[in-house]
Structures are given as C-alpha cells and as structure tokens.
Design a protein around this motif. Structure first.
Motif, PDB file in Angstrom:
ATOM      1  N   HIS A 260     107.955 -40.832  -3.847  1.00 51.49           N
ATOM      2  CA  HIS A 260     107.544 -41.631  -2.681  1.00 51.49           C
ATOM      3  C   HIS A 260     106.075 -41.450  -2.343  1.00 51.49           C
ATOM      4  O   HIS A 260     105.457 -42.330  -1.759  1.00 51.49           O
ATOM      5  N   ASN A 261     105.487 -40.304  -2.724  1.00 50.94           N
ATOM      6  CA  ASN A 261     104.061 -40.096  -2.480  1.00 50.94           C
ATOM      7  C   ASN A 261     103.178 -40.830  -3.479  1.00 50.94           C
ATOM      8  O   ASN A 261     101.947 -40.819  -3.348  1.00 50.94           O
ATOM      9  N   LEU A 262     103.814 -41.477  -4.467  1.00 49.90           N
ATOM     10  CA  LEU A 262     103.075 -42.302  -5.427  1.00 49.90           C
ATOM     11  C   LEU A 262     103.142 -43.783  -5.083  1.00 49.90           C
ATOM     12  O   LEU A 262     102.477 -44.600  -5.709  1.00 49.90           O
ATOM     13  N   PHE A 263     103.953 -44.127  -4.096  1.00 50.98           N
ATOM     14  CA  PHE A 263     104.290 -45.526  -3.874  1.00 50.98           C
ATOM     15  C   PHE A 263     104.039 -45.990  -2.437  1.00 50.98           C
ATOM     16  O   PHE A 263     103.701 -47.151  -2.205  1.00 50.98           O
ATOM     17  N   LEU A 264     104.211 -45.103  -1.476  1.00 55.93           N
ATOM     18  CA  LEU A 264     104.143 -45.471  -0.058  1.00 55.93           C
ATOM     19  C   LEU A 264     103.045 -44.702   0.662  1.00 55.93           C
ATOM     20  O   LEU A 264     102.807 -43.527   0.385  1.00 55.93           O
ATOM     21  N   PRO A 281     104.133 -35.249   4.113  1.00 51.74           N
ATOM     22  CA  PRO A 281     104.231 -36.605   4.666  1.00 51.74           C
ATOM     23  C   PRO A 281     103.607 -37.641   3.746  1.00 51.74           C
ATOM     24  O   PRO A 281     102.856 -37.311   2.823  1.00 51.74           O
ATOM     25  N   LEU A 282     103.917 -38.900   3.998  1.00 53.33           N
ATOM     26  CA  LEU A 282     103.231 -39.986   3.307  1.00 53.33           C
ATOM     27  C   LEU A 282     101.750 -39.914   3.651  1.00 53.33           C
ATOM     28  O   LEU A 282     101.378 -39.719   4.808  1.00 53.33           O
ATOM     29  N   ARG A 283     100.910 -40.055   2.642  1.00 52.13           N
ATOM     30  CA  ARG A 283      99.456 -39.927   2.842  1.00 52.13           C
ATOM     31  C   ARG A 283      98.774 -41.299   2.780  1.00 52.13           C
ATOM     32  O   ARG A 283      99.310 -42.282   3.266  1.00 52.13           O
ATOM     33  N   GLY A 334     113.006 -47.449 -10.771  1.00 55.89           N
ATOM     34  CA  GLY A 334     112.488 -48.722 -10.276  1.00 55.89           C
ATOM     35  C   GLY A 334     111.138 -48.583  -9.596  1.00 55.89           C
ATOM     36  O   GLY A 334     110.293 -49.479  -9.679  1.00 55.89           O
ATOM     37  N   VAL A 335     110.920 -47.448  -8.939  1.00 51.99           N
ATOM     38  CA  VAL A 335     109.620 -47.185  -8.310  1.00 51.99           C
ATOM     39  C   VAL A 335     108.586 -46.841  -9.366  1.00 51.99           C
ATOM     40  O   VAL A 335     107.495 -47.432  -9.418  1.00 51.99           O
ATOM     41  N   PHE A 397     113.065 -46.078   0.516  1.00 49.05           N
ATOM     42  CA  PHE A 397     112.697 -47.283  -0.233  1.00 49.05           C
ATOM     43  C   PHE A 397     113.517 -48.514   0.144  1.00 49.05           C
ATOM     44  O   PHE A 397     113.474 -49.527  -0.559  1.00 49.05           O
ATOM     45  N   MET A 398     114.243 -48.424   1.236  1.00 46.33           N
ATOM     46  CA  MET A 398     115.075 -49.562   1.638  1.00 46.33           C
ATOM     47  C   MET A 398     114.244 -50.840   1.778  1.00 46.33           C
ATOM     48  O   MET A 398     113.171 -50.839   2.391  1.00 46.33           O
ATOM     49  N   ASN A 399     114.723 -51.912   1.146  1.00 46.49           N
ATOM     50  CA  ASN A 399     114.117 -53.253   1.190  1.00 46.49           C
ATOM     51  C   ASN A 399     112.775 -53.340   0.454  1.00 46.49           C
ATOM     52  O   ASN A 399     112.019 -54.297   0.683  1.00 46.49           O
TER      53      ASN A 399
END
Length: 419
Positions: A260-264, A281-283, A334-335, A397-399
């Motif tokens: 998730h830290n690579l995508f969001l 946290p997301l950065r 998928g991400v 990653f919902m939606n």
C-alpha cells in the motif's frame, strides 16, 4: 497426481525457459517435463487458463492471521487458504497473537496447525519476551523449532543495548533480527503522515523523521556488531537512501516495503476511513517514487502485503482510535502489476525473500519440486468486497482499479485454483 499446465508463460530468471511459453507437466509434485506441447493418454488434470503465466511461488514475509487469541479476525486454516488463492505458496506469520509467539511451544503450535496445507507457514518469533522490549526471548530454541526470524511486530526496539546484544547473540546461529523502523518519542501520538494533509484534516502527524532516525540508529548498531538485520516496511525517500548507503558499505541489511505504500498517498485520508489507517502511514507521491526506484535498483529487497486482519469493531470507529492495519493478500498482485514489471515483482516476492529468510527457491525446470504461482497480468477490475476472501474485510484498496488476476498455486503436490 498428474497435472499438465498448458501454454504457460514462465517468469523465472533462474530458469532456462524464462519468458518462454511452454506446457509444464507435474507428476507427484515434481516437474517432469517442459516442452512446447505435451500430450498425455493417461488420466491427468489439464489446466488451461487465459493468458496463463507461471512464476516460482511467492513468499510474503509479513502476514498476521489471529490464531491463537484473535480467531474472530482470521484462523490459520482459513488464512492459509486466503494466501493460496492470492498466489502465495509461503507466508511468514508475525508473533502478534495472544499469547505472543515467544517460546518454543508457541512456535511448534503454529507449525503443527499449518501441517498439510498447500501454502507453507513459517513463524517469525518475538525478539523479546511478550514483545515488551525488556528481555530477549529464547531465540536459539525457537529457531531450532522452526522460527525463521525474530522481531516484535510493529513495535520498535527502544533499548539500544538490547538491539546491540540481539545482533551479537544471533550471529552464533545465523539468526535474522527484525527491527521495526519507528522512534516512538518522535512519532508521539501521530496517526497520519505529518504534512499538509494531516494539518488540513486536523490529524496528529507522524513525521518521516521518526522512521529515519530509527533506521540510522539501527544501521550504526549493525555496523558495530556485524550482525544480520532486516528492516520491515520502510516508507520514505530518506529511509531508502540510508539503506542504499549502508549496502554500499557492505552491511548485512535488507528491507521490505508494504504494497500500500507503493500505491496510495495520504491524499486518501480525506474520507477519514479507518481502513486507510496503517503503520507506517501512507506518505507522499515523492516517497512512492523513491520506493519504486529503490525496488528497481535493488536497494529494497522485498515486497510484502503486510496483511493484518482487523475486526470491524476496531475499524469502523473514529479515525484516530482505529487500529492500524489492512488486509492485503487478495489485492497484492493486482496492485503490484499496476506499478511494476513482472520480473521485479517475481524477484521481490520470491527469490529475494526466500534467500533472505533461508527458504529454498525452486527453479522452474525439470526435476525440481513444483512450487508455482499461476496468474494473468492482463485482467483489469475494480477491487470490491466480493473479491475479499479474508474473514476480516478491512481492505485499504476498496474500490481501487487494479490490473492482474491470480489463478492460484501449485505447491506440496496440491493444486489450488480460484473458482
């Protein structure tokens, strides 16, 4: 059991068939033939799937289930099925259970519960007793029972001398120490990346400095002790630079990054959705760019889903009080396939993590044990609740629009396919 994979594009840099499309014959768990076309008369299971790709089995180095103690979040039995259907032939399970996995009996409990499944389970035992950061656990005994590394999940080792002693002690049996990169004094009560967005939203910020200071300390101690260190889930540009420099010095250090830290980015926080609360946290987009570069140049060795099921009672609450963590197994490919090439994905999900954690990496060639992940990179879809297999539904990653679908795995003489 005889299984024939038809027209499979092989993604395995160690295989002579890398990037070639072949039929693969597996007999009793062993690859017995790879050829342009294989025809069999005897009974067998033929696997014909659209744009089938096959890589060496993926290994996730940071997975939390729940059992023992939090079975309402996820059991070992169901968690291993989720992992298999998400493409993972092996998972390293964190010690954040109740009781904590900090002794020989607890390690053996996990291994015994996972016996017979298609996906292999490898325990990461606690570095300190009850993960309290005060006294070291009996790491040698736990390694002899099957633990592959030692770390207090999502808890930094605050005592400098304790980490120093652990890095020295584990050299006696080639143990791998994990040190979560967070300085609690700097992080304080932060719940989001410290920056423009946290200020606008009125959320207490966790500065990147909290991660980077801890990594700097860890690398100083590693250089002093000549130990063996893995830093899980880095998330900032500066962290990547620090590890790049340490590797140039020849230090025995590896690191991972959560998907998730690579995508969001922290732009996601404007809905105050508790499922978006993770640690680290997301950065920012600048951090993501640096992390992706670090993966491609070999600075960052491993990608992990950092899968952490949390029940709805601890997620559907005010953002600041929600528990950190997201499930990530089902959405992992998928991400990644949306931001990285297949060779980098395979290397960072298979070869690198297996080498670092001491697990055999079977190449895709004749006479090797079949340890395979089956997928297609050409499948675009929106990730929704119906795509979640996990008991807990706390997906960050919902939606989101993702690209790539996992068909399943072949491992331990078992074929597991998504229906």
């Amino acid at each position: 059991m005889t299984t024939l994979l038809k027209s499979a594009t092989i993604i395995d840099a160690s295989s002579p068939y890398h990037k070639q499309t072949k039929d693969i014959l597996i007999t009793d768990g062993v690859i017995t033939q790879i050829d342009n076309s294989i025809t069999l008369k005897e009974p067998h299971e033929a696997v014909k799937l659209d744009n089938l790709h096959v890589s060496t089995g993926w290994f996730d180095t940071s997975v939390s289930f729940g059992e023992p103690g939090y079975e309402e979040r996820e059991t070992i039995k169901h968690g291993l099925l989720v992992a298999a259907k998400s493409g993972f032939t092996s998972v390293a399970v964190n010690a954040n259970t109740n009781p904590i996995i900090d002794n020989k009996a607890a390690v053996e409990f996990l291994i015994n519960k996972a016996n017979g499944f298609a996906t292999n389970l490898y325990p990461i035992a606690a570095l300190t007793q009850q993960s309290k950061g005060i006294e070291m656990s009996e790491m040698y005994d736990m390694q002899q029972s099957g633990a592959i590394a030692f770390g207090d999940h999502k808890k930094p080792i605050e005592n400098d001398n304790l980490l120093k002693i652990a890095l020295l002690y584990t050299q006696n049996f080639n143990g791998l120490v994990l040190s979560f990169p967070k300085n609690n004094q700097i992080a304080g009560e932060g719940v989001a990346n410290e920056g423009v967005n946290s200020t606008r939203l009125g959320l207490k910020g966790t500065p990147a400095l909290a991660e980077e200071m801890q990594i700097s300390r860890d690398l100083f101690l590693l250089e002093y002790t000549s130990g063996k260190l893995h830093i899980p889930t880095i998330s900032t540009e500066k962290s990547t630079e620090l590890i790049r420099e340490a590797k140039k010095k020849g230090l025995d250090v590896t690191c991972s990054v959560a998907i998730h830290n690579l995508f969001l980015t922290d732009d996601e926080l404007y809905g105050f959705d508790g499922n978006k609360k993770v640690d680290p946290p997301l950065r920012t987009s600048k951090d993501i760019k640096a992390l992706l570069k670090g993966l491609k140049d070999g600075t960052i060795d491993i990608i992990t889903s950092d899968h952490n099921p949390i029940d709805i009672e601890h997620k559907k609450v005010e953002f600041s009080t929600a528990k950190d963590g997201t499930i990530g197994l089902e959405s992992a490919f998928g991400v990644l396939n949306s931001v990285l090439d297949l060779e980098t994905i395979s290397k960072c999900l298979s070869e690198n993590p297996k080498n670092r954690f001491g697990i055999k990496n079977n190449s895709i060639q004749k006479s090797e044990l079949a340890n395979l992940t089956l997928f297609t990179p050409s499948f675009k879809y929106t990730f929704e609740k119906e795509n979640i297999i996990s008991t807990s539904k706390n997906s960050i990653f919902m939606n989101k629009e993702l690209n790539g679908k996992v068909y399943g795995i072949y491992n331990n003489n078992q074929l597991i396919l998504n229906s």
